[in-house]
Design a protein around this motif. Structure first.
Motif, PDB file in Angstrom:
ATOM      1  N   THR A  63       0.801  -1.212  -0.173  1.00 10.57           N
ATOM      2  CA  THR A  63      -0.038  -0.116   0.136  1.00 10.57           C
ATOM      3  C   THR A  63       0.847   1.217  -0.028  1.00 10.57           C
ATOM      4  N   VAL A  64       0.441   2.275  -0.597  1.00  5.26           N
ATOM      5  CA  VAL A  64       0.928   3.674  -0.748  1.00  5.26           C
ATOM      6  C   VAL A  64      -0.138   4.531  -0.298  1.00  5.26           C
ATOM      7  N   ASN A  65       0.163   5.292   0.861  1.00  7.56           N
ATOM      8  CA  ASN A  65      -0.785   6.447   1.154  1.00  7.56           C
ATOM      9  C   ASN A  65      -0.489   7.707   0.389  1.00  7.56           C
ATOM     10  N   LEU A  66      -1.649   8.596   0.046  1.00 12.79           N
ATOM     11  CA  LEU A  66      -1.471   9.658  -0.548  1.00 12.79           C
ATOM     12  C   LEU A  66      -0.699  10.903   0.146  1.00 12.79           C
ATOM     13  N   ASP A  67      -0.675  10.983   1.433  1.00  9.79           N
ATOM     14  CA  ASP A  67      -0.153  12.085   2.290  1.00  9.79           C
ATOM     15  C   ASP A  67       0.320  11.926   3.619  1.00  9.79           C
ATOM     16  N   GLU A  68       0.937  12.918   4.185  1.00  7.75           N
ATOM     17  CA  GLU A  68       0.955  12.895   5.522  1.00  7.75           C
ATOM     18  C   GLU A  68       1.284  14.475   5.865  1.00  7.75           C
ATOM     19  N   ARG A 121       6.979   4.721  -8.023  1.00  7.73           N
ATOM     20  CA  ARG A 121       7.433   4.498  -9.409  1.00  7.73           C
ATOM     21  C   ARG A 121       7.753   3.095  -9.358  1.00  7.73           C
ATOM     22  N   SER A 122       8.830   2.563  -8.206  1.00  7.76           N
ATOM     23  CA  SER A 122       9.268   1.302  -8.401  1.00  7.76           C
ATOM     24  C   SER A 122       8.284   0.410  -8.151  1.00  7.76           C
ATOM     25  N   LEU A 123       7.247   0.569  -7.480  1.00  5.25           N
ATOM     26  CA  LEU A 123       6.313  -0.353  -7.354  1.00  5.25           C
ATOM     27  C   LEU A 123       5.143  -0.492  -8.503  1.00  5.25           C
ATOM     28  N   GLY A 124       5.544   0.304  -9.641  1.00  2.94           N
ATOM     29  CA  GLY A 124       4.660   0.319 -10.791  1.00  2.94           C
ATOM     30  C   GLY A 124       3.478   0.954 -10.556  1.00  2.94           C
ATOM     31  N   TYR A 125       3.329   1.956  -9.624  1.00  7.32           N
ATOM     32  CA  TYR A 125       2.012   2.648  -9.375  1.00  7.32           C
ATOM     33  C   TYR A 125       1.090   1.688  -8.911  1.00  7.32           C
ATOM     34  N   MET A 188      -2.799  10.049 -11.302  1.00 10.88           N
ATOM     35  CA  MET A 188      -3.360   9.726 -12.652  1.00 10.88           C
ATOM     36  C   MET A 188      -2.382   8.245 -13.130  1.00 10.88           C
ATOM     37  N   ALA A 189      -1.298   8.113 -12.586  1.00 11.37           N
ATOM     38  CA  ALA A 189      -0.816   6.756 -13.046  1.00 11.37           C
ATOM     39  C   ALA A 189      -1.421   5.630 -12.633  1.00 11.37           C
ATOM     40  N   ALA A 190      -2.250   5.497 -11.627  1.00 13.92           N
ATOM     41  CA  ALA A 190      -2.897   4.478 -11.124  1.00 13.92           C
ATOM     42  C   ALA A 190      -3.862   3.831 -12.345  1.00 13.92           C
ATOM     43  N   ARG A 191      -3.859   2.303 -12.129  1.00 21.41           N
ATOM     44  CA  ARG A 191      -4.475   1.814 -13.181  1.00 21.41           C
ATOM     45  C   ARG A 191      -6.230   2.034 -13.265  1.00 21.41           C
ATOM     46  N   ARG A 192      -6.712   2.002 -11.955  1.00 22.33           N
ATOM     47  CA  ARG A 192      -7.831   2.478 -11.572  1.00 22.33           C
ATOM     48  C   ARG A 192      -7.879   3.462 -10.633  1.00 22.33           C
ATOM     49  N   VAL A 193      -8.902   4.392 -10.658  1.00 20.37           N
ATOM     50  CA  VAL A 193      -9.236   5.350  -9.626  1.00 20.37           C
ATOM     51  C   VAL A 193     -10.537   5.229  -9.067  1.00 20.37           C
ATOM     52  N   LEU A 194     -10.618   5.030  -7.718  1.00 20.91           N
ATOM     53  CA  LEU A 194     -11.768   4.861  -7.207  1.00 20.91           C
ATOM     54  C   LEU A 194     -12.126   6.052  -6.148  1.00 20.91           C
TER      55      LEU A 194
END
Length: 250
Positions: A63-68, A121-125, A188-194
């Protein structure tokens, strides 16, 4: 874009959790982009119930969180690392070493932003990026401004965002004035956005994001350009979209 209108917050949360769990079942080692705030809490609770019941596992998920918030340690009860631990990670079978949140205490915030960009980026987004929506149209902490910022960056929070988050602190004076946030490019690089939205106070933001012009004055409007965008909202949040004749799924 697909739009699901649900009766209330609980139904919205179940729909969002269903979409996320389907991603995990389909791809057990997927990368989930996660959000904080009051809106996704119900989604995390539903995912926890299903995970604890044995319906699926988060053991291989990253998991990658948006912010802190800038300046808050991960042990602070209003930090987003603390939020994720107490509302989600502590209750599911995920490997905490595979959960990533920007470091709000980094001595060099700009270097931390660059490091986080490279990590994502290393996780492939993200395979699926979960988003909430600010009343001013912000996503993550990408606030209304004159141009979109692509990279993870330090942002000055607007007064409306400070006011909206003040309920979580002893007073508005205690709300941090800056945050580290994933940029529009990573989102925007995510494959799907929810994107999930609940309540009448989000109706204007939802309408502006998906019926208005694409402009950094409403950061979420950029999602109109995503090729796999899903909006899930309750009736109150989607009321102005429906009134405008936008087709929704019930």
């Amino acid at each position: 874009m697909r739009i699901y209108q649900e009766a209330d917050y609980e139904a919205m949360s179940r729909r969002a959790a269903n979409l996320i769990s389907a991603e995990v079942i389909r791809r057990p080692d997927c990368v989930l982009g996660l959000a904080t705030g009051s809106t996704p809490i119900g989604t995390y609770k539903q995912l926890t119930v299903w995970n604890q019941r044995g319906d699926f596992s988060f053991k291989e998920v990253r998991t990658v969180n948006l912010d802190e918030y800038k300046g808050l340690p991960p042990t602070h009860d209003q930090s987003y690392r603390y939020f994720m631990q107490t509302n989600f990670f502590d209750h599911i079978d995920i490997d905490v070493a595979n959960t990533y949140v920007p470091d709000g205490l980094a001595a060099d915030p700009d270097a931390e932003c660059a490091r986080y960009d490279e990590l994502v980026r290393s996780l492939g987004y993200a395979d699926l990026q979960l988003l909430g929506l600010g009343r001013n149209g912000h996503i993550g902490f990408n606030e209304p401004c004159g141009s979109y910022v692509k990279e993870t960056h330090v942002v000055d929070l607007t007064q409306s965002t400070i006011d909206a988050n003040a309920r979580f602190f002893a007073s508005a004076d205690d709300v941090p004035r800056q945050a580290l946030t994933m940029g529009i490019g990573c989102i925007m690089a995510a494959r799907r956005v929810l994107l999930i939205a609940s309540g009448a106070d989000k109706a204007d933001a939802v309408y502006n994001a998906f019926c208005g012009p694409i402009t950094p004055a409403c950061p979420a409007s950029i999602l109109q350009l995503h090729n796999d965008m899903v909006l899930v909202g309750d009736k109150a949040a989607l009321s102005k979209l429906v009134a405008a004749g936008v087709a929704v799924c019930g």
